[in-house]
Design a protein around this motif. Structure first.
Motif, PDB file in Angstrom:
ATOM      1  N   VAL A  57       0.743  -1.223   0.126  1.00 37.78           N
ATOM      2  CA  VAL A  57      -0.085  -0.086   0.225  1.00 37.78           C
ATOM      3  C   VAL A  57       0.926   1.300  -0.156  1.00 37.78           C
ATOM      4  CG1 VAL A  57      -1.660   1.507   1.327  1.00 37.78           C
ATOM      5  CG2 VAL A  57      -2.029  -1.408   1.003  1.00 37.78           C
ATOM      6  N   GLN A  58       1.824   1.259   0.748  1.00 42.84           N
ATOM      7  CA  GLN A  58       2.863   2.526   1.059  1.00 42.84           C
ATOM      8  C   GLN A  58       3.397   2.816  -0.587  1.00 42.84           C
ATOM      9  OE1 GLN A  58       2.842   0.023   2.934  1.00 42.84           O
ATOM     10  NE2 GLN A  58       2.807   0.839   5.016  1.00 42.84           N
ATOM     11  N   HIS A  59       3.908   1.428  -1.420  1.00 48.26           N
ATOM     12  CA  HIS A  59       4.452   1.783  -2.400  1.00 48.26           C
ATOM     13  C   HIS A  59       3.450   2.094  -3.450  1.00 48.26           C
ATOM     14  CE1 HIS A  59       8.356  -0.211  -1.503  1.00 48.26           C
ATOM     15  NE2 HIS A  59       7.884  -1.243  -1.012  1.00 48.26           N
ATOM     16  N   TRP A  60       2.240   1.657  -3.463  1.00 47.25           N
ATOM     17  CA  TRP A  60       1.255   2.044  -4.182  1.00 47.25           C
ATOM     18  C   TRP A  60       0.859   3.635  -3.970  1.00 47.25           C
ATOM     19  CZ3 TRP A  60      -1.083  -0.470  -8.110  1.00 47.25           C
ATOM     20  CH2 TRP A  60      -2.225   0.199  -8.776  1.00 47.25           C
ATOM     21  N   LEU A  61       0.793   4.043  -2.832  1.00 43.89           N
ATOM     22  CA  LEU A  61       0.367   5.536  -2.698  1.00 43.89           C
ATOM     23  C   LEU A  61       1.538   6.288  -2.928  1.00 43.89           C
ATOM     24  CD1 LEU A  61      -1.356   5.149   0.709  1.00 43.89           C
ATOM     25  CD2 LEU A  61      -2.393   5.629  -1.483  1.00 43.89           C
ATOM     26  N   ALA A  62       2.808   6.029  -2.602  1.00 45.77           N
ATOM     27  CA  ALA A  62       3.998   6.900  -3.190  1.00 45.77           C
ATOM     28  C   ALA A  62       3.831   6.847  -4.739  1.00 45.77           C
ATOM     29  CB  ALA A  62       5.264   6.271  -2.588  1.00 45.77           C
ATOM     30  N   ALA A  63       3.594   5.818  -5.239  1.00 37.21           N
ATOM     31  CA  ALA A  63       3.819   5.747  -6.985  1.00 37.21           C
ATOM     32  C   ALA A  63       2.672   6.782  -7.298  1.00 37.21           C
ATOM     33  CB  ALA A  63       3.634   4.399  -7.287  1.00 37.21           C
ATOM     34  N   GLU A  64       1.608   6.782  -6.778  1.00 36.50           N
ATOM     35  CA  GLU A  64       0.653   7.590  -7.209  1.00 36.50           C
ATOM     36  C   GLU A  64       0.916   8.969  -7.039  1.00 36.50           C
ATOM     37  OE1 GLU A  64      -4.183   6.134  -7.032  1.00 36.50           O
ATOM     38  OE2 GLU A  64      -3.330   6.785  -5.244  1.00 36.50           O
ATOM     39  N   ALA A  65       1.515   9.308  -5.808  1.00 38.56           N
ATOM     40  CA  ALA A  65       1.760  10.635  -5.490  1.00 38.56           C
ATOM     41  C   ALA A  65       2.874  11.360  -6.468  1.00 38.56           C
ATOM     42  CB  ALA A  65       2.014  10.867  -4.000  1.00 38.56           C
ATOM     43  N   GLU A  66       3.763  10.360  -6.687  1.00 37.75           N
ATOM     44  CA  GLU A  66       4.958  10.664  -7.684  1.00 37.75           C
ATOM     45  C   GLU A  66       4.448  11.263  -8.960  1.00 37.75           C
ATOM     46  OE1 GLU A  66       7.587   7.574  -7.617  1.00 37.75           O
ATOM     47  OE2 GLU A  66       8.109   7.851  -5.599  1.00 37.75           O
ATOM     48  N   LEU A  67       3.395  10.531  -9.550  1.00 33.99           N
ATOM     49  CA  LEU A  67       2.972  10.546 -10.818  1.00 33.99           C
ATOM     50  C   LEU A  67       2.129  12.038 -10.873  1.00 33.99           C
ATOM     51  CD1 LEU A  67       1.963   6.783 -11.884  1.00 33.99           C
ATOM     52  CD2 LEU A  67       3.789   8.389 -12.965  1.00 33.99           C
ATOM     53  N   ILE A  68       1.117  11.978  -9.973  1.00 34.21           N
ATOM     54  CA  ILE A  68       0.573  13.428  -9.869  1.00 34.21           C
ATOM     55  C   ILE A  68       1.367  14.505  -9.577  1.00 34.21           C
ATOM     56  CG2 ILE A  68      -1.269  14.582  -8.277  1.00 34.21           C
ATOM     57  CD1 ILE A  68      -2.339  11.970  -7.754  1.00 34.21           C
ATOM     58  N   ALA A  69       2.482  14.400  -8.939  1.00 38.01           N
ATOM     59  CA  ALA A  69       3.321  15.419  -8.634  1.00 38.01           C
ATOM     60  C   ALA A  69       4.134  15.922 -10.216  1.00 38.01           C
ATOM     61  CB  ALA A  69       4.362  15.274  -7.853  1.00 38.01           C
ATOM     62  N   GLU A  70       4.453  14.923 -10.927  1.00 40.91           N
ATOM     63  CA  GLU A  70       4.988  14.933 -12.292  1.00 40.91           C
ATOM     64  C   GLU A  70       3.945  15.505 -13.139  1.00 40.91           C
ATOM     65  OE1 GLU A  70       6.551  11.268 -13.609  1.00 40.91           O
ATOM     66  OE2 GLU A  70       8.056  11.101 -11.970  1.00 40.91           O
ATOM     67  N   ARG A  71       2.626  15.130 -13.004  1.00 33.43           N
ATOM     68  CA  ARG A  71       1.845  15.729 -13.786  1.00 33.43           C
ATOM     69  C   ARG A  71       1.762  17.224 -13.616  1.00 33.43           C
ATOM     70  NH1 ARG A  71      -1.587  15.651 -18.428  1.00 33.43           N
ATOM     71  NH2 ARG A  71      -3.445  16.878 -17.852  1.00 33.43           N
ATOM     72  N   ASP A  72       1.592  17.505 -12.332  1.00 39.66           N
ATOM     73  CA  ASP A  72       1.463  19.073 -11.685  1.00 39.66           C
ATOM     74  C   ASP A  72       2.613  19.852 -12.416  1.00 39.66           C
ATOM     75  OD1 ASP A  72      -0.880  18.423 -10.846  1.00 39.66           O
ATOM     76  OD2 ASP A  72      -0.273  18.329  -8.701  1.00 39.66           O
ATOM     77  N   ARG A  73       3.950  19.273 -12.268  1.00 39.90           N
ATOM     78  CA  ARG A  73       5.057  19.874 -12.803  1.00 39.90           C
ATOM     79  C   ARG A  73       5.251  20.196 -14.284  1.00 39.90           C
ATOM     80  NH1 ARG A  73       7.670  16.665  -9.223  1.00 39.90           N
ATOM     81  NH2 ARG A  73       8.318  15.192 -10.656  1.00 39.90           N
ATOM     82  N   THR A  74       4.525  19.301 -14.935  1.00 41.28           N
ATOM     83  CA  THR A  74       4.594  19.540 -16.535  1.00 41.28           C
ATOM     84  C   THR A  74       3.603  20.334 -16.846  1.00 41.28           C
ATOM     85  OG1 THR A  74       3.253  17.617 -16.705  1.00 41.28           O
ATOM     86  CG2 THR A  74       5.580  17.304 -17.049  1.00 41.28           C
ATOM     87  N   ARG A  75       2.039  20.339 -16.124  1.00 42.00           N
ATOM     88  CA  ARG A  75       1.099  21.208 -16.281  1.00 42.00           C
ATOM     89  C   ARG A  75       1.682  22.553 -15.913  1.00 42.00           C
ATOM     90  NH1 ARG A  75      -3.024  20.422 -12.465  1.00 42.00           N
ATOM     91  NH2 ARG A  75      -3.462  22.696 -12.286  1.00 42.00           N
ATOM     92  N   THR A  76       2.351  23.094 -15.141  1.00 37.37           N
ATOM     93  CA  THR A  76       2.934  24.297 -14.716  1.00 37.37           C
ATOM     94  C   THR A  76       3.644  24.686 -15.806  1.00 37.37           C
ATOM     95  OG1 THR A  76       2.919  23.747 -12.478  1.00 37.37           O
ATOM     96  CG2 THR A  76       4.166  25.713 -13.161  1.00 37.37           C
ATOM     97  N   HIS A  77       4.376  23.998 -16.375  1.00 39.10           N
ATOM     98  CA  HIS A  77       5.265  24.377 -17.496  1.00 39.10           C
ATOM     99  C   HIS A  77       4.612  24.415 -18.788  1.00 39.10           C
ATOM    100  CE1 HIS A  77       8.474  24.968 -14.502  1.00 39.10           C
ATOM    101  NE2 HIS A  77       8.475  23.668 -14.033  1.00 39.10           N
ATOM    102  N   GLY A  78       3.507  23.939 -18.670  1.00 38.36           N
ATOM    103  CA  GLY A  78       2.793  23.928 -20.116  1.00 38.36           C
ATOM    104  C   GLY A  78       3.109  22.880 -21.027  1.00 38.36           C
ATOM    105  N   PHE A  79       3.948  21.832 -20.615  1.00 37.29           N
ATOM    106  CA  PHE A  79       4.534  20.745 -21.617  1.00 37.29           C
ATOM    107  C   PHE A  79       3.263  19.954 -21.985  1.00 37.29           C
ATOM    108  CE2 PHE A  79       8.404  21.219 -19.288  1.00 37.29           C
ATOM    109  CZ  PHE A  79       8.844  21.955 -19.914  1.00 37.29           C
ATOM    110  N   HIS A  80       2.189  19.732 -21.345  1.00 40.70           N
ATOM    111  CA  HIS A  80       1.018  18.871 -21.559  1.00 40.70           C
ATOM    112  C   HIS A  80       0.329  19.425 -22.972  1.00 40.70           C
ATOM    113  CE1 HIS A  80      -1.162  21.779 -19.513  1.00 40.70           C
ATOM    114  NE2 HIS A  80      -2.448  21.422 -19.801  1.00 40.70           N
TER     115      HIS A  80
END
Length: 83
Positions: A57-80
């Motif tokens: 569960v910890q691995h799953w939640l950490a992975a989900e949080a990392e992917l969401i954070a990566e998405r937020d970073r790319t959205r901030t910079h307009g790469f999406h």
């Protein structure tokens, strides 16, 4: 003469009557990574941390949080939005 068992439903709309969407409206604040992406990331975390069981569960939640954070970073910079 053939009789219809059920009268026609006048409330039904045909495909022509309903508007179609060509673009899927996605609220970007509610981004959820796909389960396949999360599973892949969680597996690599599991392997990198010595493959010890009991922390799925910890691995799953950490992975989900990392992917969401990566998405937020790319959205901030307009790469999406690049086409």
């Amino acid at each position: 003469m053939k009789h219809d068992k059920y009268p026609p439903d006048t409330n039904q709309k045909t495909a022509i009557d309903t508007p179609s969407k060509t673009v899927v409206d996605m609220d970007e604040r509610n981004f959820v990574p796909s389960p396949d992406e999360v599973a892949r990331r969680a597996y690599f975390s599991y392997v990198n941390q010595g493959s010890s069981s009991g922390h799925e569960v910890q691995h799953w939640l950490a992975a989900e949080a990392e992917l969401i954070a990566e998405r937020d970073r790319t959205r901030t910079h307009g790469f999406h939005n690049k086409t």
